[in-house]
Structures are given as C-alpha cells and as structure tokens.
Scaffold this active site. Structure first.
Site, PDB file in Angstrom:
ATOM      1  N   CYS A  10       0.870  -1.178   0.000  1.00  0.00           N
ATOM      2  CA  CYS A  10       0.000   0.000   0.000  1.00  0.00           C
ATOM      3  C   CYS A  10       0.910   1.232   0.000  1.00  0.00           C
ATOM      4  O   CYS A  10       2.062   1.139  -0.418  1.00  0.00           O
ATOM      5  CB  CYS A  10      -0.985  -0.012   1.173  1.00  0.00           C
ATOM      6  SG  CYS A  10      -0.263   0.224   2.807  1.00  0.00           S
ATOM      7  N   ARG A  16      -3.382  -0.748   5.232  1.00  0.00           N
ATOM      8  CA  ARG A  16      -3.903  -1.813   4.374  1.00  0.00           C
ATOM      9  C   ARG A  16      -2.937  -2.970   4.155  1.00  0.00           C
ATOM     10  O   ARG A  16      -3.317  -4.139   4.328  1.00  0.00           O
ATOM     11  CB  ARG A  16      -4.337  -1.223   3.023  1.00  0.00           C
ATOM     12  CG  ARG A  16      -5.504  -0.268   3.155  1.00  0.00           C
ATOM     13  CD  ARG A  16      -5.745   0.518   1.891  1.00  0.00           C
ATOM     14  NE  ARG A  16      -4.651   1.479   1.699  1.00  0.00           N
ATOM     15  CZ  ARG A  16      -4.545   2.291   0.667  1.00  0.00           C
ATOM     16  NH1 ARG A  16      -5.449   2.255  -0.291  1.00  0.00           N
ATOM     17  NH2 ARG A  16      -3.544   3.141   0.572  1.00  0.00           N
ATOM     18  N   ASP A 138      -8.573   3.649   1.242  1.00  0.00           N
ATOM     19  CA  ASP A 138      -7.626   4.024   2.285  1.00  0.00           C
ATOM     20  C   ASP A 138      -8.406   4.652   3.440  1.00  0.00           C
ATOM     21  O   ASP A 138      -8.974   5.728   3.287  1.00  0.00           O
ATOM     22  CB  ASP A 138      -6.604   5.015   1.735  1.00  0.00           C
ATOM     23  CG  ASP A 138      -5.505   5.347   2.728  1.00  0.00           C
ATOM     24  OD1 ASP A 138      -5.574   4.875   3.888  1.00  0.00           O
ATOM     25  OD2 ASP A 138      -4.568   6.069   2.346  1.00  0.00           O
TER      26      ASP A 138
END
Length: 174
Positions: A10, A16, A138
C-alpha cells in the site's frame, strides 16, 4: 520445493498492506502452508518508514477475528528486493503503476513478480469493474468504522487469493 513469496503493498505500510499480510499469514498457517509460503508487506512511500501498524487497523483486525500480536514495522519496497517476491498484491491501481514503473528498471532476463490488485480476488467485485474500481479504500483520514469496513472488505478476498497461491504451488512455480 522453493518457498512462494507474497508481498502486500500500500502507500505507507501502516494500514492496508500490513492488515493484508496478517490475513494472509493466518490463512497460510490455517491451511498448513507456512513452510511453503512467506508473506511480507511494504509501502510505496517513505513517509511512515519505521512506524508500527496503525492502532485503528489493529483494532479492526481484532474485531474481524484476528489475534495479536501483530508485529510490524513500516518499510518501503525497494527495487533491489522487489524481484525476490513471486506475487505482489497491490491495494490500488496507483500502487500497481508505481510497482510496474520500478519493474521496468529490472535488467532483461531477470525474473519479476506477478503484480495483481488485491480486490481483483474479491468475489463481491463486479466483473465489469474498471481497474480504478478495484482500489482498496484508504481509511487513514477516517474514523474507526472506515477501518472496520476496509478490513472486512479485504477479508472477502482471502479465500480467492489462497486459491491462487495453491495453484501457483501446484504448478511448482514460485
């Protein structure tokens, strides 16, 4: 048989991608593949280098059924190690672009990883979804609920990712 190496990526490697790594490590362990599959995570940005996993991510993982400890230190993926991974699971189309740009610098003839989007394995993703529609959201700028939703959405993809991992192992190609 060599180890299949899977990297999740990420931006900052604090939300993430470390959550994805926790999920995959648990699935690998549960399926008895821990000796055959290595899972790591990294980011495309230097901004969070050295930081632990975001507390909201850890809480979301716990609420999704994963157990502590989630040992993690954010790091940035480097070209010098990118070619050592077999599968790279990116969280967004921009991450894929960044990774492919890095891979363009690999000398001809050197192996490069399979770069895929995490959400392309999500069974709830529409078949006509464009690449930008496959981004894992996100949650960084949002409240805990966004982290919970992101982790729950990511979890849906794990069984299909594990099918892909097992297929790669069966084919004997890391």
């Amino acid at each position: 048989m060599s180890t299949l190496r899977v990297l999740t990526v990420c931006t900052g490697n604090i939300c993430r991608s470390p959550a994805a790594a926790v999920m995959l490590r648990e699935a690998v362990r549960a399926e008895g593949l821990a000796d055959l599959v290595e899972v790591g995570s990294a980011g495309t940005s230097w901004d969070a280098e050295g930081l632990p996993m975001d507390e909201r991510t850890m809480f979301a993982l716990e609420r999704a059924g994963y157990k502590q400890p989630f040992e993690h230190t954010a790091r940035t993926v480097h070209l010098s190690e990118l070619t050592t991974w077999d599968i790279v699971l990116a969280m967004t189309a921009q991450h894929v672009k960044d990774l492919r740009r890095m891979l363009e610098q690999i000398p001809e003839g050197q192996a490069s990883p399979e770069v895929l989007l995490w959400r392309q394995f999500d069974p709830d993703t529409p078949t006509d979804a464009g690449q930008g529609d496959l981004d894992v959201p996100d949650p960084w700028y949002d409240e805990q609920e966004a982290f919970d939703e992101t982790v729950a959405g990511m979890k849906r993809a794990v069984p299909s990712i594990m099918l892909h991992v097992r297929r790669r192992l069966r084919e004997g190609r890391p």
